[in-house]
Write an enzyme that holds these catalytic residues in place. Sequence first.
Site, PDB file in Angstrom:
ATOM      1  N   GLY A  95       0.890  -1.236   0.173  1.00  0.00           N
ATOM      2  CA  GLY A  95       0.118  -0.181   0.065  1.00  0.00           C
ATOM      3  C   GLY A  95       0.914   1.102   0.045  1.00  0.00           C
ATOM      4  NE  ARG A  96       6.072   5.262   2.645  1.00  0.00           N
ATOM      5  CZ  ARG A  96       6.435   5.719   3.796  1.00  0.00           C
ATOM      6  NH1 ARG A  96       6.349   5.079   5.195  1.00  0.00           N
ATOM      7  NH2 ARG A  96       7.101   6.856   3.681  1.00  0.00           N
ATOM      8  CG  LEU A  97       2.272   1.913  -4.707  1.00  0.00           C
ATOM      9  CD1 LEU A  97       1.334   2.135  -5.966  1.00  0.00           C
ATOM     10  CD2 LEU A  97       3.048   0.739  -4.726  1.00  0.00           C
ATOM     11  CD  GLU A  98       4.377   9.405  -4.610  1.00  0.00           C
ATOM     12  OE1 GLU A  98       4.315   9.667  -5.585  1.00  0.00           O
ATOM     13  OE2 GLU A  98       4.508  10.356  -3.699  1.00  0.00           O
ATOM     14  CE  LYS A 128      23.669   4.621 -17.872  1.00  0.00           C
ATOM     15  NZ  LYS A 128      22.383   4.978 -18.574  1.00  0.00           N
ATOM     16  NE  ARG A 167       9.601  11.158   1.872  1.00  0.00           N
ATOM     17  CZ  ARG A 167       8.722  11.352   0.875  1.00  0.00           C
ATOM     18  NH1 ARG A 167       8.536  12.351   0.012  1.00  0.00           N
ATOM     19  NH2 ARG A 167       7.635  10.392   0.775  1.00  0.00           N
ATOM     20  NE  ARG A 177       4.299  16.483   4.058  1.00  0.00           N
ATOM     21  CZ  ARG A 177       4.920  15.381   4.261  1.00  0.00           C
ATOM     22  NH1 ARG A 177       6.186  15.236   5.183  1.00  0.00           N
ATOM     23  NH2 ARG A 177       4.444  14.216   4.016  1.00  0.00           N
TER      24      ARG A 177
END
Length: 376
Positions: free
Chosen positions: A24-27, A194, A225, A229
């Site tokens: 559920g965490r892609l970034e 590469k 981060r 926020r």
Amino acid sequence: MIPLSKVAMSPDVSTRVSAVLSSGRLEHGPTVAEYEAAVGSRIGNPRVVSVNCGTAGLHLALSLAARPGAGESEHDGPGEVLTTPLTFEGTNWPILANGLRIRWVDVDPATLNMDLDDLAAKISPATRAIVVVHWLGYPVDLNRLRAVVDRATAGYDRRPLVVEDCAQAWGATYRGAPLGTHGNVCVYSTGAIKILTTGSGGFVVLPDDDLYDRLRLRRWLGIERASDRITGDYDVAEWGYRFILNEIGGAIGLSNLERVDELLRRHRENAAFYDKELAGIDGVEQTERADDREPAFWMYPLKVRDRPAFMRRLLDAGIATSVVSRRNDAHSCVASARTTLPGLDRVADRVVHIPVGWWLTEDDRSHVVETIKSGW
């Protein structure tokens, strides 16, 4: 057809990527942090800032030279960056994107890297940064480069930022130490073809904690981060960009780190075969091999007579070749920076690159050699 490049993917990539997709965490998150730590451990420098591509890494690095420093003002005008025109355009366009001016430095025909004598002659008080490229993974003479920059610093009381473009140089070493440990800002690419790939990505290696912290923040809009926020109680001291590597890229990179040493070994083994078998062939000139550095050999360069005929001959024999990129100073968007570059003129129409990668079989590389030996 024997390809010039190929994507190297570890067998367990799908398992790691599936774990990311189900998390559920892609970034940018814990997988990227783990990947950065693993890369830092391999290089011997923990100050690694991953990005979404090598060009973004160069843009980020050059932003350190683009914004006025102590004793400077916006009215000083755009700073100058000394750089090489024998490279992929992704090296030089970030200079323009940062509002800096390009000044071309000649090429050493023996190495295809920057001519450090010409660099020494061209450094001036206007020089904000120097960008050197380890072309195809053959390291620049970094001790000689440091001496040139030290002299300029003493004379002008300002030290230019030195950026090493290591896009093609994963695994290369200078005097036994990996690139990224010699006191400069180093930018690697981990693009699709590469030796170490994250699918699309790159990373910046920083020489000190201050630069590391600044680029780490600039990578994501200048925002810490871990800041609060939710309540809005945070501050941006230096604005930045959105150049983050995502978790899928981190997972791919972690998997590929496990087999990259074997791939690099095969590149070097194939290059050693070419070094021996192609020596002394009429119409073929090889590049320098210095004892104090170990190249990566992302591709294998040759300087040949009648390049178009050479490339047609190899194509007819089922062997891919490439010029890789046009000399950057020939593009109209940088016409105002054109200057006389005799070293580059000597090799620009002769340089060609042949396959040297991990996918070559013994029969493949023998076929390449025999084809070249047969003439064109």
